[in-house]
Design an enzyme around this catalytic site. Sequence first.
Site, PDB file in Angstrom:
ATOM      1  N   GLU A  98       0.824  -1.208   0.000  1.00 35.79           N
ATOM      2  CA  GLU A  98       0.000   0.000   0.000  1.00 35.79           C
ATOM      3  C   GLU A  98       0.860   1.261   0.000  1.00 35.79           C
ATOM      4  O   GLU A  98       0.573   2.233  -0.714  1.00 35.79           O
ATOM      5  CB  GLU A  98      -0.930   0.013   1.219  1.00 35.79           C
ATOM      6  CG  GLU A  98      -2.114  -0.920   1.113  1.00 35.79           C
ATOM      7  CD  GLU A  98      -3.131  -0.676   2.222  1.00 35.79           C
ATOM      8  OE1 GLU A  98      -3.274   0.495   2.644  1.00 35.79           O
ATOM      9  OE2 GLU A  98      -3.764  -1.649   2.667  1.00 35.79           O
ATOM     10  N   SER A 111       6.746 -19.615  -1.416  1.00 33.80           N
ATOM     11  CA  SER A 111       6.754 -21.059  -1.204  1.00 33.80           C
ATOM     12  C   SER A 111       6.130 -21.776  -2.394  1.00 33.80           C
ATOM     13  O   SER A 111       5.474 -21.160  -3.229  1.00 33.80           O
ATOM     14  CB  SER A 111       5.974 -21.423   0.076  1.00 33.80           C
ATOM     15  OG  SER A 111       4.896 -20.548   0.274  1.00 33.80           O
ATOM     16  N   ASP A 144      -4.945 -10.264   1.363  1.00 35.68           N
ATOM     17  CA  ASP A 144      -4.889  -8.851   1.750  1.00 35.68           C
ATOM     18  C   ASP A 144      -5.466  -8.726   3.154  1.00 35.68           C
ATOM     19  O   ASP A 144      -6.654  -8.446   3.349  1.00 35.68           O
ATOM     20  CB  ASP A 144      -5.672  -7.996   0.757  1.00 35.68           C
ATOM     21  CG  ASP A 144      -5.474  -6.499   1.016  1.00 35.68           C
ATOM     22  OD1 ASP A 144      -4.707  -6.159   1.947  1.00 35.68           O
ATOM     23  OD2 ASP A 144      -6.073  -5.685   0.298  1.00 35.68           O
ATOM     24  N   ASP A 148      -4.734  -3.230   6.232  1.00 36.26           N
ATOM     25  CA  ASP A 148      -5.144  -1.958   5.637  1.00 36.26           C
ATOM     26  C   ASP A 148      -4.552  -0.815   6.452  1.00 36.26           C
ATOM     27  O   ASP A 148      -4.543  -0.871   7.702  1.00 36.26           O
ATOM     28  CB  ASP A 148      -6.677  -1.815   5.625  1.00 36.26           C
ATOM     29  CG  ASP A 148      -7.318  -2.415   4.381  1.00 36.26           C
ATOM     30  OD1 ASP A 148      -6.579  -2.777   3.446  1.00 36.26           O
ATOM     31  OD2 ASP A 148      -8.554  -2.533   4.356  1.00 36.26           O
TER      32      ASP A 148
END
Length: 822
Positions: free
Chosen positions: A198, A264, A336, A339
């Site tokens: 972000e 990975s 995600d 924030d």
Amino acid sequence: MARLINFLLKAAAFGVLLTLVAVIAVYFLASQSLPTYDKEVALPGVTAPVEIVRDNANVPHIFGSFGASDEDVYFGLGYAHAQDRLWQMTVLRRTAQGRLSEVFGARTLESDNLMRRLDIYRLAQQSVAVQSAGTQAALRAYSAGVNARLLEINEHALGRGAPEMFLFPAPVAPWQPADSLALLKLLAVQSSTQMQNEILRTRTSLALQDPDRLRDILPDAPGNGISVLPEYSDLFPSLKQFSNAASPQPSTWPLPERGFSSASNAWAAAPKRSATGGTLLANDPHNTLTAPSAWYLARLELATGGVIGATLPGIPAVLSGRSDELGWGITASYLDDQDLYIEELNPENTEEYKTPIGFASFRTRRAIINVKDATPVTSTLRWTENGPVLPGGMFNLSSITPPGHVVSLAWTALTPKDTSMTAAIDLMRSQNVNQAITAAEAFVAPSFNLVLADQTQIAMKTIGAVPQRSSRHQSKGRLPTPGWRRENRWQGRAPYAANPIFRNPRGGILGNTNNKLVERPFPNHISYDWGDSQRIHRWQRLMQTREVHTRDSFIEAQQDTVSFAARTLLPLIGADLWFTGEAAPQGTPERKRQTALNLLAQWNGEMNEHLPEPLIYAAWVRALQNRLIEDDIGPLSNAFAHVDPLFIERVFRDIDGASAWCDIRQSALIESCSDISRLALDDAILWIDETYGGTLESLRWGDAHQANHIHEAMGRIPVLRYFVNIRQSTSGGDNTLQRGLTSGRGSAPFTNTHASGYRGVYDFADPDGSVFVTSTGQSGHFLSRYYDDLSQLWRRGEYIPMSLDENLARAASVGVTRILPR
């Protein structure tokens, strides 16, 4: 004169003697902490005798005697972890607590400051109460095992438990259940990079003159996502009749043994895609290379059966491994789960911030960080309803924070009700895929793609808490947003059933290489920022070029070093350069360019350590990306340490006008992409010549791509670093299945710093034919022969047996520790 010479000789001899005495003293003190594996000892905390059988690779096989419970086995694991990795465990605990500076001084202040603000240790303490009763018992028993080893060290003066303790003396507090929970949260800290994404997206959007160019330099992963492969016969219709035949019977002959943060690989094959008719699973989690490795191999004999695989010292669970009935592997999901919020301060009272219903006071606490050889540092920690407030000096946040505002972080890991440890313990006890998927519902953070295989089924499920965002979220979680607007705030956790799941696909093979999994509309999107977009294409090819797989073909895929990115980019960036140069004299830049192009034209993209082409290619695309972005975003270009193949491809295919990056804004000429490509190749050749010299044909990729397993405490101390660090020439690269992520910075930008710390391949047709290995060795003691004994196997692509056969472990044991109740 003779008397002077005689005096000097005596002084030199005395100096040599003193040095010898010092070396002997240091060796004696350090060797005192080398654990003895063959012994019988009575210790408090165990209710019945426990045996720790060390096989010939020093992997502990932990058995409880008749009358022993699972808690006694967890006690044994805690004792074994503390025998081999006590220093590592204490440093990780201090990291989570934000107390490194007490030992290492001011150089770790930034880390301590961040950990105190995230408050993960206090959250871990609060999370103890929400674990299941069985998990709490396991945590207490594990802690008792660690503390029993500490007691033994103190009672018998065993060199403070680790040689590092002499250089960095500090009291070691008893281990507690919260310590293990804090280390699992620390794994989440090391796994998620959505916050950094972000910040970089915001800073880049502010730096670019043309906002349309943001989608070039930070491109979305294309396509609908890849997780399962189609039916093999759909790709090769002529083989349909063969593929419909009955599955081959399991083979009776023994299969031959053969020996990167977040990143990975994991994949699985159903019985119909296995040569022996049993399921297969391969996993290699990637992490920063350290000495010792982050991973520790262990086997636990629980009431539900034996479990063997990779543990993290300090955590009483096998995070990637198998039992007789079930295998599991993990990959970073790139969910995600973070924030950033811009919080508006009250201009009348800066101790308050704006909320949807008016101004509210920050939740605050004072923190004192004690610093070795310096004055303690006091700071005020603040939290909003969204999460902890991060100071502007961290992560360049000040550059994206408006005046009169601060930045806070929302993150799924920052909860006092984190039941991830319960999920990890229950996963080990699961007997099949269905039970494992149910157990994993309690996982909160970090988020993984959990790849599973039992005797008949395969599946992949994204686990971990998924934030529930509003469809009206202003930035869709991609940029910092106003924290006082209700539509930007999280609305709890999305249902576990909504997490992506792939079970028993028709094609019989599924897997993940940190690639995009699914294409879903926001807010059910899972993520916009995925991991590597290249490895998945090579994996698809290797999986689909044969109808059935074996343990060895899965190993082959783990060790594959062909770069799909190189095969894609070279025809694009060299399109106008191949074989077009005029004859040039030997030694001229033009002649070297021709030589480089000739070498690359015949190269198949294999990042082999013995070849020159990988180094020429890597230096070329690195120089190319730098030339493309430097004039557009200036110093921010340093934040793009690694080449993004999607960006280069967009530019050279001129997708949505992306070729605009090729023109240098500061020059009067209008440069083409061919011009920039040629200049970048010259840059690369010049850098190679200045760094390595010699001819291009004599270069070795492995000289540049050395794996650096650095000891985090002593790895930079003169003289000592030669004893504790492990350096190896390696193949692979940023975008190969055998991933060796380069540093991307400094004078050695291609050093291999992030790779598979653990590799395992599980074969359920012959479970005891399964194999695993770590990147260094079991011991964290640099004088132990088990400190780096596995590292050469790891480098050569070899493995050790992963067997639950007790007789095999005992037959080749290097010691048996029998622990009796005191």
